[in-house]
Design a protein around this motif. Structure first.
Motif, mmCIF file in Angstrom:
data_model
loop_
_atom_site.group_PDB
_atom_site.id
_atom_site.type_symbol
_atom_site.label_atom_id
_atom_site.label_comp_id
_atom_site.label_asym_id
_atom_site.label_seq_id
_atom_site.Cartn_x
_atom_site.Cartn_y
_atom_site.Cartn_z
ATOM 1 N N ASP A 1 5.002 0.158 -16.361
ATOM 2 C CA ASP A 1 5.533 0.759 -17.685
ATOM 3 C C ASP A 1 4.936 2.453 -17.636
ATOM 4 O O ASP A 1 5.731 3.015 -18.211
ATOM 5 N N PHE A 2 3.948 2.640 -16.972
ATOM 6 C CA PHE A 2 3.395 3.951 -17.020
ATOM 7 C C PHE A 2 4.408 4.590 -16.539
ATOM 8 O O PHE A 2 4.652 5.895 -16.837
ATOM 9 N N LEU A 3 4.886 4.550 -15.320
ATOM 10 C CA LEU A 3 5.732 5.271 -14.450
ATOM 11 C C LEU A 3 7.121 5.403 -15.310
ATOM 12 O O LEU A 3 7.838 6.642 -15.269
ATOM 13 N N ARG A 4 7.539 4.726 -16.027
ATOM 14 C CA ARG A 4 8.690 4.541 -16.859
ATOM 15 C C ARG A 4 8.476 5.233 -18.304
ATOM 16 O O ARG A 4 9.495 5.842 -18.860
ATOM 17 N N SER A 5 7.260 5.592 -18.689
ATOM 18 C CA SER A 5 7.086 6.225 -19.959
ATOM 19 C C SER A 5 7.056 7.714 -19.961
ATOM 20 O O SER A 5 6.897 8.426 -18.958
ATOM 21 N N ALA B 1 9.822 8.516 -10.600
ATOM 22 C CA ALA B 1 9.021 7.542 -11.166
ATOM 23 C C ALA B 1 9.639 6.158 -11.286
ATOM 24 O O ALA B 1 9.264 5.026 -11.039
ATOM 25 N N TRP B 2 10.927 6.233 -11.820
ATOM 26 C CA TRP B 2 11.847 5.018 -11.905
ATOM 27 C C TRP B 2 11.940 4.092 -10.895
ATOM 28 O O TRP B 2 11.808 2.963 -11.074
ATOM 29 N N SER B 3 12.147 4.835 -9.921
ATOM 30 C CA SER B 3 12.446 4.272 -8.569
ATOM 31 C C SER B 3 11.249 3.661 -8.097
ATOM 32 O O SER B 3 11.338 2.448 -7.510
ATOM 33 N N VAL B 4 10.024 4.297 -8.060
ATOM 34 C CA VAL B 4 8.902 3.655 -7.696
ATOM 35 C C VAL B 4 8.423 2.441 -8.682
ATOM 36 O O VAL B 4 7.922 1.333 -8.117
ATOM 37 N N ALA B 5 8.647 2.466 -9.990
ATOM 38 C CA ALA B 5 8.194 1.416 -10.717
ATOM 39 C C ALA B 5 9.076 -0.087 -10.385
ATOM 40 O O ALA B 5 8.739 -1.088 -10.128
ATOM 41 N N ALA B 6 10.380 0.302 -9.901
ATOM 42 C CA ALA B 6 11.482 -0.812 -9.611
ATOM 43 C C ALA B 6 11.041 -1.456 -8.213
ATOM 44 O O ALA B 6 10.745 -2.595 -8.016
ATOM 45 N N GLU B 7 10.723 -0.618 -7.285
ATOM 46 C CA GLU B 7 10.021 -1.079 -6.024
ATOM 47 C C GLU B 7 8.661 -1.692 -6.331
ATOM 48 O O GLU B 7 8.502 -2.848 -5.449
ATOM 49 N N LEU B 8 7.781 -1.135 -7.047
ATOM 50 C CA LEU B 8 6.619 -1.965 -7.650
ATOM 51 C C LEU B 8 6.792 -3.385 -7.815
ATOM 52 O O LEU B 8 6.151 -4.416 -7.267
ATOM 53 N N GLU B 9 7.655 -3.490 -8.678
ATOM 54 C CA GLU B 9 8.184 -4.889 -9.474
ATOM 55 C C GLU B 9 8.822 -5.703 -8.526
ATOM 56 O O GLU B 9 8.253 -7.087 -8.370
ATOM 57 N N LEU C 1 1.645 9.888 -10.332
ATOM 58 C CA LEU C 1 0.583 10.215 -11.402
ATOM 59 C C LEU C 1 0.115 11.707 -11.213
ATOM 60 O O LEU C 1 -0.051 12.445 -12.190
ATOM 61 N N ALA C 2 -0.522 11.926 -10.133
ATOM 62 C CA ALA C 2 -1.012 13.150 -9.990
ATOM 63 C C ALA C 2 -0.159 14.495 -10.211
ATOM 64 O O ALA C 2 -0.709 15.229 -10.884
ATOM 65 N N GLN D 1 0.852 -1.129 0.057
ATOM 66 C CA GLN D 1 0.000 -0.041 0.072
ATOM 67 C C GLN D 1 0.910 1.239 0.078
ATOM 68 O O GLN D 1 0.446 2.022 -0.693
ATOM 69 N N GLU D 2 2.085 1.005 0.638
ATOM 70 C CA GLU D 2 2.887 2.445 0.611
ATOM 71 C C GLU D 2 3.298 2.787 -0.714
ATOM 72 O O GLU D 2 3.219 3.734 -1.354
ATOM 73 N N ILE D 3 3.511 1.706 -1.560
ATOM 74 C CA ILE D 3 4.005 1.853 -3.099
ATOM 75 C C ILE D 3 2.887 2.372 -3.881
ATOM 76 O O ILE D 3 2.935 3.288 -4.652
ATOM 77 N N PHE D 4 1.674 1.636 -3.683
ATOM 78 C CA PHE D 4 0.484 2.060 -4.419
ATOM 79 C C PHE D 4 0.114 3.498 -3.873
ATOM 80 O O PHE D 4 0.027 4.507 -4.897
#
Length: 663
Positions: free
Chosen positions: A659-663, A620-628, A603-604, A593-596
């Motif tokens: 992918d959204f976070l890295r785009s 954003a790229w850091s959050v993408a990696a944490e999410l994965e 995004l906001a 939930q922290e990552i969400f």
């Protein structure tokens, strides 16, 4: 055995001389002192069915061995002097029991008005043993339930099919808390013959699984009742080439998969004779696998009825008549086969003309999930003379974290109304909408709340229930554990439901999914501000704008979640709780939930919105990696309690955001 001082008892019982019981007995007198079980403890049953007596004796023996290392002797008959005695008393009522723990003479005696009453007395003793053994409190209990039917309803079809091993452990927990009915919700997740196109790749349950689980539940005193969709909620079935012609809108069968659309559509066309043949074939083949003669035919949320292939018929006789006629036909079919049908009541209570036409002797499952639920719909069903179960919810769906506040309010209020209006049963439902992201262990608080309220809704307030939950499930004598965990659902700034909606606004071709946008507009009329969304980028911007200030609360909420995780770890490390079963799942959910929250924050900000403290979101790229990385852990935890099922559907949403976070 020896009397033990209160001071010594307190030291040996986690720092307190108290203990918790769920459900709390209707009448309990606790005397002075404690007794100490001897090294040679014997358990015997007399005048009890040998199989039942043996099983209950083993339950007590196993708990004593786990709590103390002592392995009691087990016997049967009245010529074997025993410390713990089990028996029956015809003076007591159905499901009623009496439990006495006495210092002089030193003994533990449980008697039931019937076998089920004896079973529930044993569960009370087991809860005491788990908290105080080898010491036992001197006490006298007289107890009986408010509802004769106390049911748990578990979704095993909307993305997650539990392993049989986990289902057995869940049944063990239900038995400990004195539930006596369980239903598994099935749409396409059972391997029916001739329906492989629907269940392929879904890790379906098989006939052998049901037979084995039915036996297991029966031994525990739990009636396993079959429940399948026979009218609506045939999303996966009606997307197949084999069955799509039976639906109201066969032309929608090839639309991109959608968690949201799955909840909204796919009702059988009742004007097609083959639809009834399909429904009854499911009923007949599935019912043969169960000891129970009850059958839940479903029949809820028939949103499409009369709007597609059956529209002409609806214009002639009306949707209400079409609905009532089909439900009556299904109920008659179940009765003709010797069964007792039941069905969901949402359509009936919303259309009085339907309610009047439905059979009054078939229990109507009156599901009402609002935490602030009123008594009106319970009173309405009662006024017709119809039987009803009042059906509340554990409030864990569509989220990593359960709403414990919502669960308690909903379960407690509805249980009270059910007693007032003579409901014949109480059920708590455990759904897994949007891919069943919620780990089954997140439902334990709701299960415990329901156990208490179905037995005696006046027996505990919320604070006492949380204390009991903390002690019994998490080994925390302080009672802090449940109160800390309850705060977690208030720290969601961007939830799983937001993530699913954001992804599914895409129709798969880069345009707006009108079904999703329309569904959201129906629930939240202000979301598009009267516009007809056509541009995907603009529509997603509007969605994030609708999320508003909460998306920017991520840093504050994440500090709360980190503090809650630390509190839970500290509490459980000092207690006797189930670390693997509780802490692991909860830590994964809290971190997820922290990552969400960070995803929503990024995004906001990317949409040019503003709010909160003005702090910069993480990269954003850091959050993408944490999410994965988090999701790899989540997937491994999923597989500890569930089959592979539709985990890939959840994966699609998670990886889309990476992918959204890295785009």
């Amino acid at each position: 055995m020896n009397d033990v001082s209160e001071k010594q008892a307190g030291r040996m019982n986690g720092g307190t001389a108290g203990f918790a019981l769920v459900p709390k007995p209707v009448s309990m007198e606790v005397g002075p002192g404690r007794i100490l079980l001897p090294l040679r403890t014997r358990i015997s049953s007399s005048g009890v069915d040998p199989d039942l007596g043996g099983l209950l004796s083993r339950q007590i023996s196993d708990d004593l061995a786990a709590a103390t290392g002592l392995v009691p002797d087990v016997s049967r008959g009245d010529l074997w002097p025993s410390v713990i005695e089990l028996g029956l008393d015809p003076e007591l009522g159905d499901q009623e029991y009496r439990l006495d723990i006495e210092a002089s003479p030193e003994s533990v005696r449980i008697v039931g008005g019937d076998g089920e009453g004896l079973r529930y007395g044993v569960q009370t003793l087991r809860q005491i043993i788990r908290q105080t053994a080898p010491l036992l409190p001197v006490l006298h209990i007289e107890d009986h339930p408010a509802y004769s039917v106390r049911s748990y309803y578990l979704d095993v079809t909307r993305g997650r099919v539990p392993t049989l091993d986990w289902l057995k452990r869940w049944a063990d927990k239900l038995a400990l808390y004195k539930f006596n009915q369980l239903q598994l919700y099935i749409e396409h997740s059972f391997a029916f013959d001739g329906m492989s196109e629907a269940w392929r790749g879904k890790s379906p349950l098989k006939p052998e699984d049901i037979l084995e689980y039915d036996r297991y539940c029966a031994d525990l005193g739990i009636e396993l009742v079959p429940s399948i969709s026979t009218f609506s909620h045939h999303y996966t079935n009606l997307r197949t080439r084999t069955l799509r012609s039976l639906g109201e809108f066969p032309e929608d069968a090839d639309r991109p998969y959608s968690f949201i659309e799955r909840q909204e559509h796919h009702t059988l066309n009742v004007t097609d004779p083959d639809s009834f043949k399909f429904s009854t074939r499911l009923i007949d083949s599935y019912a043969q696998l169960f000891r129970s003669n009850k059958f839940n035919i479903g029949a809820d949320e028939t949103f499409d009825l009369g709007k597609g292939r059956s529209k002409a018929r609806a214009e002639q006789v009306g949707v209400a008549a079409m609905y009532a006629d089909y439900v009556v036909r299904l109920c008659d079919h179940v009765r003709d086969k010797g069964g007792e049908p039941m069905f969901w009541g949402d359509i009936a209570v919303s259309m009085p003309e339907v309610l009047e036409r439905l059979p009054k002797d078939c229990p109507l499952l009156n599901w009402l999930y609002d935490p602030q639920v009123g008594e009106e719909k319970v009173a309405l069903v009662s006024s017709t003379g119809a039987k009803q179960y009042v059906c509340s919810a554990v409030h864990a769906w569509n989220s990593l974290l359960p709403s414990m506040d919502g669960a308690w309010q909903n379960i407690h209020r509805l249980s009270t109304f059910g007693i007032k209006y003579g409901a014949v049963g109480a059920m708590v439902t455990d759904w897994g909408d949007y891919g069943h992201i919620n780990d089954p262990r997140m439902s334990v608080p709701g299960l415990v709340y329901a156990a208490q309220n179905f037995w005696d809704p006046d027996g505990m307030d919320r604070e006492e229930a949380d204390d009991a939950l903390s002690k019994l499930e998490y080994g925390d004598a302080s009672g802090r554990y449940a109160r800390s965990f309850a705060r977690a659902s208030h720290a969601i700034s961007f939830g799983w439901d937001d993530m699913v909606r954001y992804v599914e606004l895409d129709d798969g071709r880069g345009g707006v999914n009108k079904d999703v946008s329309g569904c959201l507009a129906g629930g939240f009329p202000e979301i598009w501000q009267g516009k007809d969304p056509v541009d995907l980028k603009e529509t997603r911007h509007d969605y994030m704008a609708w999320c508003g200030q909460r998306a920017f609360k991520a840093p504050d909420y994440n500090r709360d979640l980190e503090g809650i995780a630390a509190d839970l770890a500290l509490s459980i490390s000092q207690g006797r709780g189930d670390v693997e079963g509780a802490l692991q799942a909860q830590e994964v959910a809290l971190r997820g939930q922290e990552i969400f929250n960070d995803v929503g924050w990024v995004l906001a900000s990317r949409e040019g919105l503003s709010g909160g403290s003005g702090a910069e979101p993480p990269q954003a790229w850091s959050v993408a990696a944490e999410l994965e990385e988090w999701f790899e852990t989540y997937r491994s935890v999923w597989r500890r309690v569930s089959r592979e099922s539709e985990l890939r559907r959840v994966s699609h949403v998670i990886w889309s955001f990476a992918d959204f976070l890295r785009s």
